[in-house]
Design an enzyme around this catalytic site. Structure first.
Site, short mmCIF file in Angstrom:
data_model
loop_
_atom_site.label_atom_id
_atom_site.label_comp_id
_atom_site.label_asym_id
_atom_site.label_seq_id
_atom_site.Cartn_x
_atom_site.Cartn_y
_atom_site.Cartn_z
N GLU A 129 3.04 -8.75 -12.51
CA GLU A 129 1.79 -9.34 -12.99
C GLU A 129 0.98 -8.25 -13.69
O GLU A 129 0.78 -7.19 -13.14
CB GLU A 129 1.02 -9.92 -11.79
CG GLU A 129 -0.19 -10.71 -12.19
CD GLU A 129 0.12 -11.65 -13.35
OE1 GLU A 129 0.84 -12.62 -13.16
OE2 GLU A 129 -0.37 -11.39 -14.47
N PHE A 130 0.52 -8.55 -14.90
CA PHE A 130 -0.25 -7.54 -15.65
C PHE A 130 -1.73 -7.89 -15.71
O PHE A 130 -2.48 -7.26 -16.46
CB PHE A 130 0.31 -7.42 -17.08
CG PHE A 130 1.71 -6.86 -17.12
CD1 PHE A 130 1.93 -5.50 -16.92
CD2 PHE A 130 2.80 -7.67 -17.35
CE1 PHE A 130 3.22 -4.97 -16.94
CE2 PHE A 130 4.10 -7.16 -17.38
CZ PHE A 130 4.31 -5.81 -17.18
N LYS A 177 6.46 -2.14 -15.10
CA LYS A 177 5.14 -2.35 -14.49
C LYS A 177 4.53 -1.00 -14.10
O LYS A 177 3.36 -0.73 -14.39
CB LYS A 177 5.32 -3.26 -13.26
CG LYS A 177 4.13 -3.35 -12.37
CD LYS A 177 2.99 -4.14 -12.97
CE LYS A 177 1.82 -4.18 -12.00
NZ LYS A 177 0.71 -4.94 -12.41
N CYS A 203 -4.09 -0.60 -8.14
CA CYS A 203 -2.79 -0.33 -8.77
C CYS A 203 -2.58 1.08 -9.32
O CYS A 203 -1.54 1.68 -9.09
CB CYS A 203 -2.57 -1.32 -9.91
SG CYS A 203 -2.13 -2.94 -9.32
N PRO A 227 0.81 -1.22 0.00
CA PRO A 227 0.00 0.00 0.00
C PRO A 227 0.85 1.27 0.00
O PRO A 227 2.05 1.21 0.27
CB PRO A 227 -0.79 -0.11 1.32
CG PRO A 227 0.03 -1.01 2.18
CD PRO A 227 0.78 -1.93 1.28
N THR A 228 0.20 2.39 -0.28
CA THR A 228 0.92 3.67 -0.22
C THR A 228 1.15 4.01 1.26
O THR A 228 0.27 3.82 2.10
CB THR A 228 0.06 4.77 -0.88
OG1 THR A 228 -0.22 4.34 -2.22
CG2 THR A 228 0.78 6.10 -0.92
N ALA A 242 3.56 0.86 -17.35
CA ALA A 242 2.37 0.34 -18.05
C ALA A 242 1.12 0.85 -17.35
O ALA A 242 0.18 1.34 -18.00
CB ALA A 242 2.40 -1.19 -18.06
C1 UDX Z 1 -4.85 -2.70 -13.88
C2 UDX Z 1 -4.04 -3.04 -15.12
O1 UDX Z 1 -4.92 -3.09 -16.25
C3 UDX Z 1 -3.33 -4.37 -14.94
O2 UDX Z 1 -2.50 -4.64 -16.05
C4 UDX Z 1 -2.49 -4.31 -13.68
O3 UDX Z 1 -1.87 -5.57 -13.44
C5 UDX Z 1 -3.33 -3.94 -12.48
O4 UDX Z 1 -4.02 -2.70 -12.73
P1 UDX Z 1 -7.21 -3.45 -12.91
O5 UDX Z 1 -7.04 -2.28 -11.98
O6 UDX Z 1 -7.59 -4.76 -12.33
O7 UDX Z 1 -5.87 -3.68 -13.74
O8 UDX Z 1 -8.36 -3.11 -13.97
P2 UDX Z 1 -8.44 -2.24 -15.30
O9 UDX Z 1 -9.27 -2.98 -16.25
O10 UDX Z 1 -7.12 -1.80 -15.76
O11 UDX Z 1 -9.30 -0.99 -14.82
C6 UDX Z 1 -8.80 -0.04 -13.91
C7 UDX Z 1 -9.80 1.08 -13.75
O12 UDX Z 1 -9.93 1.83 -14.94
C8 UDX Z 1 -11.22 0.60 -13.41
O13 UDX Z 1 -11.77 1.46 -12.42
C9 UDX Z 1 -11.97 0.74 -14.72
O14 UDX Z 1 -13.35 0.96 -14.55
C10 UDX Z 1 -11.29 1.96 -15.32
N1 UDX Z 1 -11.39 1.98 -16.79
C11 UDX Z 1 -10.75 1.03 -17.53
C12 UDX Z 1 -12.12 2.99 -17.41
O15 UDX Z 1 -12.70 3.87 -16.75
N2 UDX Z 1 -12.17 3.00 -18.78
C13 UDX Z 1 -11.53 2.09 -19.55
O16 UDX Z 1 -11.63 2.18 -20.79
C14 UDX Z 1 -10.82 1.06 -18.91
#
Ligand code: UDX
Ligand code: ADP
Length: 474
Positions: A173-174, A228, A284, A98-99, A231
């Site tokens: 992990e992505f 990471k 993340c 965590p932060t 990205a």
């Molecule tokens: C993210 C990264 O995609 C992943 O590679 C990394 O390992 C962890 O962080 P995650 O947070 O699980 O994954 O979900 P993600 O699908 O990336 O969405 C993150 C946030 O962005 C969500 O709140 C989602 O609603 C929002 N989002 C995503 C949008 O508002 N618009 C989009 O087009 C895509």
């Protein structure tokens, strides 16, 4: 000298959203490897071992099936951390980072206390040669800290600790929650950072059981760690970009869905990650950008830090502007008005609520005195209580925590003044607005922050309608 390591036994420390699904996939694809997932949290481990698969601590489409087929075959969940480390050829560190909330770097830097604790525990309990893999998202050069802790095992006065050695790898992990199983099964790439070829090869060999070799990249440790963070920062910046434009659409008569489509068809831009919404959440994006900002400031790169800080500022602004406009549209006051919130998780198909925009928006509305009903198909009431505090049953005017948990969606529309969609669950995409309109208090509003409602049908049913980035909002 180039040695070879055959991995037969894996220990994963941390049975969370990353450790659980990732190890389940390794167990499924590598029946010859025994995978022990360990955690300090006894309740979490009990939930992973529950006979009722609906009680797994992580909701992830496709995960239950893998747990059902591998658990207690070559996939084990336990609290016996020391023994799992002792028997492992490879240890994955998947604990939360965590932060920091206080001390040096508070509000920006990652708190590495759990990672450090793990490294010390590995250093104490490991036998022979152990490959230690960082999977948690970490600041650049964390591997150096882990290496130092691990190497102290060999200079210990305790003779029993001398016959041990370590290699350290970064293997970020992505996976995205909600699509984790697919992301793990068909990754865009697997990244392995390290400086010892034999250790990289040992991990590569595991992935080769199901990932094509062209998709396995190796870099040095620091590039892997920074990739990471980069990205996630890039992805988050796309969301802040599209969200900033959603506000401009609302002012100019453009429509954000049309703009997203138009720009996304440019192959240089690409169509993914262009959905406007109430702001990004999840464990993340914010944490990693804060971390990036901290590192940039540390190295005197102030302009770079300020650039990334804007991505977070826009995200906070988007959440605020949504709650403010809801109050404005409901005649400037929502005291004692009934508002139904559809969706509490930060995105669909996960029960994770970390950094969910729903929390900020609901909190703002509670402070304004609204009576809120919250529905989510996967988030349990206990989790919401942890975030918002116990709901107040006291209906007196000074109470500002008037929320209830909806157990049944159909019964939740009675007499509400507004319905606000905050998560894009499929369940909310085809609601029968005509029959819902009969239950609500008029004039009733729909606020669609996820662009999932058919505007024509909602308006035809009688609702007043606002959609994020829409051209027609009245
Ligand atoms: C993210 C990264 O995609 C992943 O590679 C990394 O390992 C962890 O962080 P995650 O947070 O699980 O994954 O979900 P993600 O699908 O990336 O969405 C993150 C946030 O962005 C969500 O709140 C989602 O609603 C929002 N989002 C995503 C949008 O508002 N618009 C989009 O087009 C895509
Ligand atoms: P992530 O999304 O990164 O997987 P989670 O919070 O879901 O994060 O999971 C991290 C897990 O790591 C938690 O279940 C937590 O109990 C566990 N954990 C944290 N510190 C330790 C530790 N020192 N030893 C073992 N497990 C730990």
């Amino acid at each position: 000298m180039d040695k070879e390591i055959e991995v037969r036994n894996i220990c994963c420390i941390g049975a969370g959203y990353v450790g659980g699904p990732t190890m389940a996939m390794i167990a499924k694809k590598c029946p010859h490897i025994k995978v022990n997932v360990v955690d300090v949290d006894e309740n979490r481990i009990a939930a992973w071992n529950s006979n009722d698969l609906a009680k797994l601590p992580v909701f992830e489409p496709g995960l239950e099936e893998i747990i059902a087929s591998q658990r207690n075959i070559n996939l084990f969940f336990s609290n016996d951390i020391d023994n799992a480390i002792k028997n492992a050829d490879m240890v994955f560190i998947c604990v939360n980072t965590p932060t920091k909330t206080k001390g040096l770097g508070a509000g920006y830097a990652c708190d590495l206390k759990y990672v450090e604790l793990c490294a010390r525990r590995v250093s104490r309990n490991a036998h022979g040669h152990t490959v230690v893999v960082e999977k948690s998202t970490l600041p650049v050069r964390t591997a150096k800290t882990i290496k130092e802790i691990l190497s102290s095992a060999n200079i210990s006065k305790d003779k029993s600790k001398i016959n041990k050695s370590f290699s350290i790898l970064s293997n970020p992990e992505f996976l995205a929650e909600g699509t984790a199983i697919n992301d793990l099964e068909k990754p865009d790439r697997v990244l392995i950072g390290g400086d010892e070829v034999f250790a990289i090869n040992a991990l590569r060999k595991i992935y080769l059981n199901w990932v094509h070799e062209d998709k396995i990249l190796s870099t040095n440790l620091w590039s892997s760690e920074l990739s990471k963070l980069s990205a996630n920062a890039f992805l988050a910046s796309r969301i802040s970009s599209i969200n900033s434009l959603s506000a401009l659409c609302e002012k100019t008569g453009a429509d954000i869905k049309e703009v997203s489509l138009a720009i996304g068809t440019d192959s240089r831009i690409g169509s993914k990650f262009l959905k406007a919404g109430p702001g990004f959440g999840g464990s993340c994006f914010k944490k990693d950008i804060l971390n990036l900002i901290y590192i940039c400031r540390h190295f005197g790169l102030i302009e770079v830090a300020n650039y990334w800080e804007k991505v977070i500022e826009i995200n906070e602004w988007q959440k605020n502007r949504i709650s403010q406009l809801i109050v404005r549209k409901l005649f400037g006051t929502i005291t004692d008005k009934k508002i139904l919130i559809l969706g509490y998780s930060y995105k669909a198909n996960t029960n994770d609520t970390r950094e969910s925009p729903a929390k900020n928006i609901i909190n703002d509305l509670l402070v304004e005195g609204a009576e809120i009903t919250i529905h989510d198909p996967q988030v349990r009431e206990e989790k919401i209580i942890k975030d918002l505090g116990e709901p107040s049953n006291n209906q007196n005017e000074s109470s500002f925590n008037k929320w209830i948990y909806s157990k049944n969606l159909d019964d939740s529309f009675d007499n509400v003044d507004a319905v606000i969609i905050l998560t894009e669950w499929d369940l909310y995409k085809n609601l029968n607005w005509e029959s819902i309109y009969k239950k609500v208090r008029k004039p009733a509003w729909i606020f669609d922050t996820r662009l999932v409602v058919n505007k024509e049908l909602a308006i035809k049913a009688g609702f007043r309608f606002w959609q994020l980035g829409g051209s027609h909002n009245d």
